[in-house]
Design a protein around this motif. Structure first.
Motif, PDB file in Angstrom:
ATOM      1  N   ASP A  13      14.103   6.444  70.227  1.00 37.92           N
ATOM      2  CA  ASP A  13      15.281   5.829  70.826  1.00 37.92           C
ATOM      3  C   ASP A  13      15.635   6.437  72.169  1.00 37.92           C
ATOM      4  OD1 ASP A  13      15.631   4.043  68.740  1.00 37.92           O
ATOM      5  OD2 ASP A  13      16.947   5.396  67.617  1.00 37.92           O
ATOM      6  N   ASP A  56      15.281   1.624  70.378  1.00 39.13           N
ATOM      7  CA  ASP A  56      16.238   1.554  71.479  1.00 39.13           C
ATOM      8  C   ASP A  56      15.478   1.817  72.776  1.00 39.13           C
ATOM      9  OD1 ASP A  56      18.254   1.722  73.300  1.00 39.13           O
ATOM     10  OD2 ASP A  56      19.424   3.224  72.244  1.00 39.13           O
ATOM     11  N   ASP A  73      14.599 -12.552  69.066  1.00 43.61           N
ATOM     12  CA  ASP A  73      15.701 -11.628  69.341  1.00 43.61           C
ATOM     13  C   ASP A  73      15.812 -11.296  70.827  1.00 43.61           C
ATOM     14  OD1 ASP A  73      16.746 -11.405  66.793  1.00 43.61           O
ATOM     15  OD2 ASP A  73      15.484  -9.703  66.245  1.00 43.61           O
ATOM     16  N   ASP A 122      11.253  -2.331  67.441  1.00 41.19           N
ATOM     17  CA  ASP A 122      12.642  -2.246  66.971  1.00 41.19           C
ATOM     18  C   ASP A 122      13.358  -0.971  67.397  1.00 41.19           C
ATOM     19  OD1 ASP A 122      12.561  -4.747  65.644  1.00 41.19           O
ATOM     20  OD2 ASP A 122      11.529  -3.818  63.958  1.00 41.19           O
ATOM     21  N   THR A 128      18.877 -12.422  72.654  1.00 39.69           N
ATOM     22  CA  THR A 128      20.099 -11.634  72.525  1.00 39.69           C
ATOM     23  C   THR A 128      20.135 -10.466  73.494  1.00 39.69           C
ATOM     24  OG1 THR A 128      20.244 -12.214  70.180  1.00 39.69           O
ATOM     25  CG2 THR A 128      21.496 -10.293  70.893  1.00 39.69           C
ATOM     26  N   VAL A 129      18.996  -9.842  73.770  1.00 39.85           N
ATOM     27  CA  VAL A 129      18.974  -8.580  74.517  1.00 39.85           C
ATOM     28  C   VAL A 129      18.542  -8.741  75.966  1.00 39.85           C
ATOM     29  CG1 VAL A 129      18.497  -7.335  72.383  1.00 39.85           C
ATOM     30  CG2 VAL A 129      16.596  -7.969  73.873  1.00 39.85           C
ATOM     31  N   ASN A 152      17.349  -3.185  75.094  1.00 38.38           N
ATOM     32  CA  ASN A 152      18.096  -3.736  76.225  1.00 38.38           C
ATOM     33  C   ASN A 152      17.132  -4.032  77.362  1.00 38.38           C
ATOM     34  OD1 ASN A 152      21.071  -3.338  75.417  1.00 38.38           O
ATOM     35  ND2 ASN A 152      20.195  -1.317  75.078  1.00 38.38           N
ATOM     36  N   SER A 188      14.505  -5.369  68.993  1.00 42.63           N
ATOM     37  CA  SER A 188      15.675  -5.134  68.153  1.00 42.63           C
ATOM     38  C   SER A 188      16.894  -5.786  68.793  1.00 42.63           C
ATOM     39  CB  SER A 188      15.923  -3.635  67.979  1.00 42.63           C
ATOM     40  OG  SER A 188      17.187  -3.410  67.386  1.00 42.63           O
ATOM     41  N   ALA A 189      17.540  -6.679  68.065  1.00 46.73           N
ATOM     42  CA  ALA A 189      18.714  -7.363  68.602  1.00 46.73           C
ATOM     43  C   ALA A 189      19.886  -6.420  68.822  1.00 46.73           C
ATOM     44  CB  ALA A 189      19.127  -8.496  67.668  1.00 46.73           C
ATOM     45  N   THR A 190      19.869  -5.251  68.185  1.00 46.07           N
ATOM     46  CA  THR A 190      20.980  -4.308  68.315  1.00 46.07           C
ATOM     47  C   THR A 190      20.650  -3.102  69.180  1.00 46.07           C
ATOM     48  OG1 THR A 190      20.305  -3.221  66.247  1.00 46.07           O
ATOM     49  CG2 THR A 190      21.966  -4.954  66.089  1.00 46.07           C
ATOM     50  N   ASP A 191      19.371  -2.817  69.419  1.00 48.92           N
ATOM     51  CA  ASP A 191      19.004  -1.588  70.126  1.00 48.92           C
ATOM     52  C   ASP A 191      18.301  -1.817  71.457  1.00 48.92           C
ATOM     53  OD1 ASP A 191      20.048   0.179  68.245  1.00 48.92           O
ATOM     54  OD2 ASP A 191      18.247   0.124  67.025  1.00 48.92           O
TER      55      ASP A 191
END
Length: 325
Positions: free
Chosen positions: A134, A157, A203, A155, A206-207, A181, A176-179
């Motif tokens: 990450d 960051d 995904d 997946d 989203t990013v 960018n 990863s849609a959450t991590d």
């Protein structure tokens, strides 16, 4: 394995090292000021190690491996690398200020490491080894050009910050849609040439942040391409082939431009022009949308300019802003 040793190469003649250059001691440094070939690896095993290349050319046969944490590699000349850059230890930095060719991957297998391109670089793929790797960052500076194949985040960051030009020929995988960018900043131009590209990780919609005023995302494949349904500033459809959004709707906050023999397949989606700056639609062959919504808040009229004929086969909704025909 002595620590804190600095080795400087000032030879005027070409230097060849057969095998590896290995920094075993912490705080060791190598400053190269000559043309050099290293047939093996550069192994930065000791923590706080550094390698600075100022020579006219540097050829490395295999990897640059950051096995020691807090290590730094600065390239200020023409460099070719036969295999990978391996970020195997945390808080490491590779900074490119000249011409860099990485034959294989930029591989993050640690945390808090960074790759900064301030000139011209090419990479086969950018890869995170797994989702525990990450807070790693790839920066492509304003005026710099980065050529790459794919982005495989596994997946993790992983951040890619583009202010220059990225020419991408591969796919977006394991996002990863959450991590993850992926940011195209104000001066950024991101050119995607993969055809067909329908297998991208969804995904990425989203990013992939394309909202910075001034940035451009260019679908430049020589054939059919799927448009990622996200919000764009400037969007360009170029080269050749049909570009479609698979009936999805998306917004454009800057200019819509089509060129070459590229075409837009409108499907049944809605394109919304909702910028806060002046916008335009340009396609010398004329553009066709299914549903088109104009909702531009720019303070000066006309807010939207049509450079060529525009056809709406479904519903035209004019919410805000004047349109110059």
């Amino acid at each position: 394995e002595a620590s804190g040793v600095t080795l400087t190469n000032n030879r005027s003649a070409f230097v060849t090292i057969s095998g590896d250059v290995d920094f075993n001691g912490a705080g060791s440094a190598f400053v190269n000021n000559a043309a050099m070939t290293i047939t093996g690896d550069i192994l930065m095993d000791g923590s706080n190690s550094s390698f600075t290349n100022n020579g006219s050319t540097l050829s490395v046969g295999d990897d640059v491996d950051f096995s020691g944490a807090n290590s730094t590699f600065v390239n200020n000349a023409t460099m070719t690398l036969g295999d990978d850059i391996l970020m195997d230890a945390g808080n490491s930095l590779f900074s490119n200020n000249a011409s860099l060719t990485i034959t294989d991957d930029l591989n993050f297998n640690s945390t808090n490491s960074a790759f900064s391109n301030n000139a011209t670089a090419s990479i086969a793929d950018i890869v995170s080894t797994d989702n525990a790797d990450d807070d790693n960052v790839v920066t492509n500076s304003s005026g710099a050009t980065l050529g790459l194949g794919g982005v495989n985040a596994n997946d993790a960051d992983l951040d890619i910050l583009n202010s220059g030009t990225i020419n991408q020929s591969g796919n977006f995988s394991n996002i990863s849609a959450t991590d993850t960018n992926l940011d195209n900043l104000a001066t950024g131009v991101w050119v995607w040439t993969l055809t067909p590209n329908t297998t991208y990780d969804t995904d990425v919609a989203t990013v992939l942040n394309l909202t910075a005023i001034g940035n451009t995302f260019n679908y430049n494949g020589a054939g059919t391409q799927r448009i990622i349904p996200t919000t764009y500033h400037h969007i360009t459809l170029s080269n050749a082939g049909a570009k479609d959004a698979n009936n999805a709707s998306f917004a454009v906050q800057g200019n819509w431009t089509a060129s070459g023999s590229a075409t837009f397949t409108e499907g049944t989606g809605t394109i919304t022009l909702n910028g806060s700056v002046s916008q335009s639609i340009t396609n010398p062959s004329g553009e066709t949308f299914y549903n088109l919504t104009t909702n531009n808040s720019f303070g000066t009229s006309p807010q939207i300019t049509l450079g060529n004929a525009v056809t709406v086969t479904g519903t035209l909704t004019m919410s805000d802003g004047n349109v110059d025909l």
